[in-house]
Design a protein around this motif. Sequence first.
Motif, PDB file in Angstrom:
ATOM      1  N   LYS A  99       0.881  -1.208  -0.050  1.00  0.00           N
ATOM      2  CA  LYS A  99       0.011  -0.067   0.048  1.00  0.00           C
ATOM      3  C   LYS A  99       0.875   1.243   0.025  1.00  0.00           C
ATOM      4  N   ILE A 100       2.021   1.353   0.784  1.00  0.00           N
ATOM      5  CA  ILE A 100       2.706   2.412   1.017  1.00  0.00           C
ATOM      6  C   ILE A 100       3.452   2.557  -0.599  1.00  0.00           C
ATOM      7  N   GLU A 101       3.835   1.523  -1.451  1.00  0.00           N
ATOM      8  CA  GLU A 101       4.532   1.656  -2.673  1.00  0.00           C
ATOM      9  C   GLU A 101       3.385   2.337  -3.535  1.00  0.00           C
ATOM     10  N   LYS A 102       2.077   1.997  -3.565  1.00  0.00           N
ATOM     11  CA  LYS A 102       0.958   2.615  -4.131  1.00  0.00           C
ATOM     12  C   LYS A 102       0.957   4.132  -3.845  1.00  0.00           C
ATOM     13  N   VAL A 103       0.697   4.337  -2.507  1.00  0.00           N
ATOM     14  CA  VAL A 103       0.950   6.010  -2.218  1.00  0.00           C
ATOM     15  C   VAL A 103       2.175   6.693  -2.731  1.00  0.00           C
ATOM     16  N   LYS A 104       3.056   5.898  -2.793  1.00  0.00           N
ATOM     17  CA  LYS A 104       4.498   6.597  -3.566  1.00  0.00           C
ATOM     18  C   LYS A 104       4.028   6.843  -5.239  1.00  0.00           C
ATOM     19  N   LEU A 163       1.475   7.067  -6.312  1.00  0.00           N
ATOM     20  CA  LEU A 163       0.008   8.187  -6.712  1.00  0.00           C
ATOM     21  C   LEU A 163       0.685   9.358  -6.245  1.00  0.00           C
ATOM     22  N   LEU A 164       1.460   9.599  -5.285  1.00  0.00           N
ATOM     23  CA  LEU A 164       2.016  10.949  -4.729  1.00  0.00           C
ATOM     24  C   LEU A 164       2.936  11.575  -6.070  1.00  0.00           C
ATOM     25  N   GLY A 165       3.738  10.513  -6.671  1.00  0.00           N
ATOM     26  CA  GLY A 165       4.778  10.778  -7.803  1.00  0.00           C
ATOM     27  C   GLY A 165       3.804  11.441  -8.841  1.00  0.00           C
ATOM     28  N   TYR A 166       2.766  10.967  -9.349  1.00  0.00           N
ATOM     29  CA  TYR A 166       1.784  11.267 -10.146  1.00  0.00           C
ATOM     30  C   TYR A 166       1.169  12.853 -10.005  1.00  0.00           C
ATOM     31  N   ASP A 167       1.146  13.258  -8.808  1.00  0.00           N
ATOM     32  CA  ASP A 167       0.689  14.448  -8.267  1.00  0.00           C
ATOM     33  C   ASP A 167      -0.723  14.773  -8.973  1.00  0.00           C
ATOM     34  N   GLU A 168      -1.481  13.801  -9.126  1.00  0.00           N
ATOM     35  CA  GLU A 168      -3.031  14.224  -9.539  1.00  0.00           C
ATOM     36  C   GLU A 168      -3.956  14.070  -8.468  1.00  0.00           C
ATOM     37  N   LEU A 169      -3.766  13.211  -7.510  1.00  0.00           N
ATOM     38  CA  LEU A 169      -4.891  13.184  -6.373  1.00  0.00           C
ATOM     39  C   LEU A 169      -4.271  13.960  -5.228  1.00  0.00           C
ATOM     40  N   SER A 218      -0.851   8.797   6.836  1.00  0.00           N
ATOM     41  CA  SER A 218       0.484   9.773   6.976  1.00  0.00           C
ATOM     42  C   SER A 218       1.191   9.228   8.110  1.00  0.00           C
ATOM     43  N   ASN A 219       0.423   8.728   9.144  1.00  0.00           N
ATOM     44  CA  ASN A 219       1.396   8.104  10.036  1.00  0.00           C
ATOM     45  C   ASN A 219       2.089   6.600   9.718  1.00  0.00           C
ATOM     46  N   GLN A 220       1.151   5.885   8.955  1.00  0.00           N
ATOM     47  CA  GLN A 220       1.728   4.490   8.314  1.00  0.00           C
ATOM     48  C   GLN A 220       2.813   4.850   7.621  1.00  0.00           C
ATOM     49  N   PHE A 221       2.618   5.945   6.534  1.00  0.00           N
ATOM     50  CA  PHE A 221       3.510   6.243   5.623  1.00  0.00           C
ATOM     51  C   PHE A 221       5.106   6.576   6.118  1.00  0.00           C
ATOM     52  N   LYS A 222       4.741   7.819   7.266  1.00  0.00           N
ATOM     53  CA  LYS A 222       6.082   8.100   7.949  1.00  0.00           C
ATOM     54  C   LYS A 222       6.733   6.696   8.818  1.00  0.00           C
ATOM     55  N   LYS A 223       6.060   5.779   9.243  1.00  0.00           N
ATOM     56  CA  LYS A 223       6.391   4.662   9.895  1.00  0.00           C
ATOM     57  C   LYS A 223       7.490   3.721   8.834  1.00  0.00           C
ATOM     58  N   VAL A 224       7.007   3.702   7.644  1.00  0.00           N
ATOM     59  CA  VAL A 224       7.606   2.763   6.839  1.00  0.00           C
ATOM     60  C   VAL A 224       8.661   3.485   6.013  1.00  0.00           C
ATOM     61  N   THR A 225       8.554   4.778   5.535  1.00  0.00           N
ATOM     62  CA  THR A 225       9.476   5.358   5.019  1.00  0.00           C
ATOM     63  C   THR A 225      10.453   6.240   5.520  1.00  0.00           C
ATOM     64  N   GLY A 226       9.757   6.786   6.806  1.00  0.00           N
ATOM     65  CA  GLY A 226      10.749   7.713   7.389  1.00  0.00           C
ATOM     66  C   GLY A 226      10.516   9.179   7.191  1.00  0.00           C
ATOM     67  N   LEU A 227       9.651   9.185   6.216  1.00  0.00           N
ATOM     68  CA  LEU A 227       9.163  10.701   5.642  1.00  0.00           C
ATOM     69  C   LEU A 227       7.768  10.801   5.690  1.00  0.00           C
ATOM     70  N   THR A 228       7.076  12.131   5.956  1.00  0.00           N
ATOM     71  CA  THR A 228       5.901  12.386   5.740  1.00  0.00           C
ATOM     72  C   THR A 228       5.486  12.472   4.200  1.00  0.00           C
ATOM     73  N   PRO A 229       4.371  12.111   3.813  1.00  0.00           N
ATOM     74  CA  PRO A 229       3.872  12.284   2.541  1.00  0.00           C
ATOM     75  C   PRO A 229       4.518  13.778   1.803  1.00  0.00           C
ATOM     76  N   SER A 230       4.368  14.724   2.212  1.00  0.00           N
ATOM     77  CA  SER A 230       4.786  15.907   2.218  1.00  0.00           C
ATOM     78  C   SER A 230       6.321  16.010   1.588  1.00  0.00           C
ATOM     79  N   GLN A 231       7.119  15.545   2.834  1.00  0.00           N
ATOM     80  CA  GLN A 231       8.409  15.412   2.742  1.00  0.00           C
ATOM     81  C   GLN A 231       8.932  14.545   1.253  1.00  0.00           C
ATOM     82  N   PHE A 232       8.122  13.327   1.139  1.00  0.00           N
ATOM     83  CA  PHE A 232       8.283  12.665   0.150  1.00  0.00           C
ATOM     84  C   PHE A 232       8.309  13.132  -1.334  1.00  0.00           C
ATOM     85  N   LYS A 233       7.180  14.029  -1.466  1.00  0.00           N
ATOM     86  CA  LYS A 233       6.745  14.623  -2.585  1.00  0.00           C
ATOM     87  C   LYS A 233       7.835  15.605  -3.002  1.00  0.00           C
TER      88      LYS A 233
END
Length: 187
Positions: free
Chosen positions: A128-133, A135-141, A159-174
């Motif tokens: 699921k986190i890979e799918k979030v990455k 979708l964030l990369g496409y910057d459409e949603l 956001s909490n789950q994303f940070k736990k797995v990647t070490g970054l918030t979705p905003s930082q990741f983008k």
Amino acid sequence: MATLYIKNMVCGRCIMVVQSELKKIDVQTENVTLGKVALKQELSDDQIKMLNENLLARGFEVIDDKKSQIIEGIKNVIIELVHYQDSETKNNLSDILSNKLQHDYNYLSNLFSEVESTTIEKYFIAQKIEKVKELLGYDELSLSEIADSLNYSSVAYLSNQFKKVTGLTPSQFKQIKEDKRTPLDEV
């Protein structure tokens, strides 16, 4: 009718490559899906040997061990659920896996943990986190739309789950510009 189980088939292109390799050795198929090929006939020893060599050269592997087939089945069901289906399904993952693989979930869970050294739930979250990455990369949603499409109960939970797995918030990741995704067969 025979069935082949193939490791590392994680996308439509993988299916096309496997179909192409089967065609090269004159093997007819009923159906080819992620990780599984239904054949119209049994393969000769020469065909099996040639297929194994050709698939290995392309990063695939025929699986003949029953436990490995089940593990690959679990992975393929999860990948299909997360990456290739509209996530309207509200069923529990345990029910989906039990129904699709025709085994008790406790058996599937214990086998997966034993062989993969992680839980089904952690593998599901990683996908699921890979799918979030993606979708964030496409910057459409928006993050809210992403959370909704992946059946997260809230943006905060995603956001909490994303940070736990990647070490970054979705905003930082983008904000990071380099490619940060992991191939599905390596998750």
